[in-house]
Write a protein that holds these residues in place. Structure first.
Motif, mmCIF file in Angstrom:
data_model
loop_
_atom_site.group_PDB
_atom_site.id
_atom_site.type_symbol
_atom_site.label_atom_id
_atom_site.label_comp_id
_atom_site.label_asym_id
_atom_site.label_seq_id
_atom_site.Cartn_x
_atom_site.Cartn_y
_atom_site.Cartn_z
ATOM 1 N N LEU A 261 0.845 -1.199 0.000
ATOM 2 C CA LEU A 261 0.000 0.000 0.000
ATOM 3 C C LEU A 261 0.884 1.256 0.000
ATOM 4 O O LEU A 261 0.666 2.193 -0.770
ATOM 5 N N PHE A 262 1.902 1.247 0.829
ATOM 6 C CA PHE A 262 2.844 2.372 0.860
ATOM 7 C C PHE A 262 3.485 2.568 -0.510
ATOM 8 O O PHE A 262 3.561 3.689 -1.022
ATOM 9 N N LYS A 263 3.940 1.472 -1.115
ATOM 10 C CA LYS A 263 4.629 1.561 -2.405
ATOM 11 C C LYS A 263 3.681 2.098 -3.490
ATOM 12 O O LYS A 263 4.096 2.865 -4.349
ATOM 13 N N LEU A 264 2.419 1.674 -3.429
ATOM 14 C CA LEU A 264 1.416 2.141 -4.409
ATOM 15 C C LEU A 264 1.184 3.640 -4.300
ATOM 16 O O LEU A 264 0.957 4.328 -5.286
ATOM 17 N N GLN A 265 1.239 4.128 -3.047
ATOM 18 C CA GLN A 265 0.940 5.550 -2.815
ATOM 19 C C GLN A 265 2.115 6.462 -3.169
ATOM 20 O O GLN A 265 1.991 7.682 -3.103
ATOM 21 N N GLN A 266 3.258 5.874 -3.499
ATOM 22 C CA GLN A 266 4.442 6.688 -3.816
ATOM 23 C C GLN A 266 4.329 7.319 -5.192
ATOM 24 O O GLN A 266 3.858 6.698 -6.116
#
Lengths: 266, 266
Positions: A261-266
């Protein structure tokens, strides 16, 4: 061809390699060693180099068709069917500063996949070794399968420093440590050792190399845990970095979702 | 009255106490021990209790006018001129899960101020002991004064978990780990031990008790470092919690300013 008998043979060979590492360490710690600081500001000592050279020579003498990928001297036959990966001293900073938590990591890849792993802590006289399908032992004693997660799960995590190699992704350290505040951070393969022995419930490492992570991949799967690669990137130098989430099956999926989820939001 | 001769005598006595701790640990580890989970979800074992009882009895037999403040059994003569503080097992969670980094912490207060500290790691056969004005030794070898900070300073920090006792101040964990990303987190007094031996450059602990922090206060000052208390709070139960920043003088002030700024902004 890979089978249990051949893996037993390579396991015995890995333990012989470990003995020669111990001999070099004992000798060099008495004699004293040189310390250099590498371009990335990490430490390297004459001891790291001597160990890797010793291991590499022993491997290629015994198995001339095998390959070797090492932290200090690069690759020999990297496309061979069997390739050994070597981290002569994981935690050189600890060794230099006098902390006993450093270790040596050896792994064997078969057609690119890790099939055998060894982690040795000479200062603790502690060796973890295991291979695909034949289990894991710690100082000759079978390591049991991982149990259920602790009531307040313990996270073993790499240093925050690891999350700022290349781009700054230290936010990820914050998110993960917020999810698992009961954390331990040894910054060496002693974290792997704690995880394999069920002393930590879940592990998270980031921006590491094949010689750091190949062994723990085999070992954790062999004790019934999961291992998932994340965040692969290739540096300009061509060096591949990747991270991993590993440990008790009940916890890996949840942490993986958080990181993705963190990586997607980058 | 306090002088070097009397501190030497108490140091010798503290080492006798340490020997009796080791005897209890050896015996109980062989016999097996019970594990309970305390109200705050931390662990306590029959071993913790046996050690504290043994120490407390020995102290009050030898010095009936002294006081004792222990983690498990509370206070006896807490207003005495000389009071011993006892953490029988610091890192019970580690002991229970098999990690060797647990330890025993003993300190002596004179008129409320720590004047002697001992940290013993039985699994490593490692004892740090020191007293005000007479230096610090590790297994009978004098510990040198702390050197200059490392090029990339190493922070030893308590677990993020420590920052959510009472109110959630885990933002502080984030701010401090961002300033010093090259961090180690042992979550036991092994962090103190690493700091005293110069293996870490600066230490940060939060929401701890007198029996956790009294020893490191004496020890770090004796090896030429600074120790500054921060964030004192009294829980409803009357128990006082406090934190501390300690280590190499060049770094303590900067980290203190960072933490004080955070506290001001709350």
């Amino acid at each position: 061809m890979l089978n249990d008998r051949c893996l037993e043979k390579y396991k015995d060979f890995a333990l012989i390699l470990k003995d020669s590492v111990r001999q070099v360490i004992t000798k060099e710690l008495q004699a004293g060693f040189n310390i250099e600081i590498k371009q990335d500001k990490s430490f390297v000592t004459s001891l790291d180099k001597k160990i890797e050279r010793t291991l590499s020579e022993k491997i290629l003498e015994t198995y001339p068709n095998h390959g070797v990928i090492g932290e200090e001297f690069g690759e020999t036959n990297p496309d061979a069917e069997f390739v050994w990966t070597l981290d002569p001293i994981d935690g050189t900073e600890e060794l230099v500063s006098g902390l006993p938590t450093y270790g040596t990591i050896i792994a064997l890849l078969y057609q690119g996949e890790p099939v055998l792993g060894l982690i040795d802590h000479s200062a603790f006289d502690l060796t973890i070794v295991g291979a695909k399908g034949i289990g894991v032992s710690c100082n000759d004693k079978q390591v049991p399968k991982l149990g259920k997660p602790s009531e307040i799960p313990r996270l073993y995590i790499g240093s925050r420093h690891q999350f700022i190699r290349g781009k700054d992704e230290s936010k990820l350290f914050e998110i993960v440590s917020a999810k698992y505040p009961n954390l331990r951070c040894f910054c060496t393969c002693y974290g792997f050792t704690s995880l394999i022995q069920g002393q930590a419930d879940i592990g998270f490492e980031y921006n590491l190399k094949i010689w750091d992570l190949a062994a723990i991949e085999v070992l954790v799967k062999e004790v019934g845990g999961d291992f998932v690669k994340i965040g692969e990137q290739t540096l300009e130098s061509g060096l591949k970095l990747y991270g991993a989430i590993f440990g008790k099956k009940e916890l890996v999926k949840g942490l993986l979702d958080l990181v993705l989820l963190f990586k997607l939001q980058q």
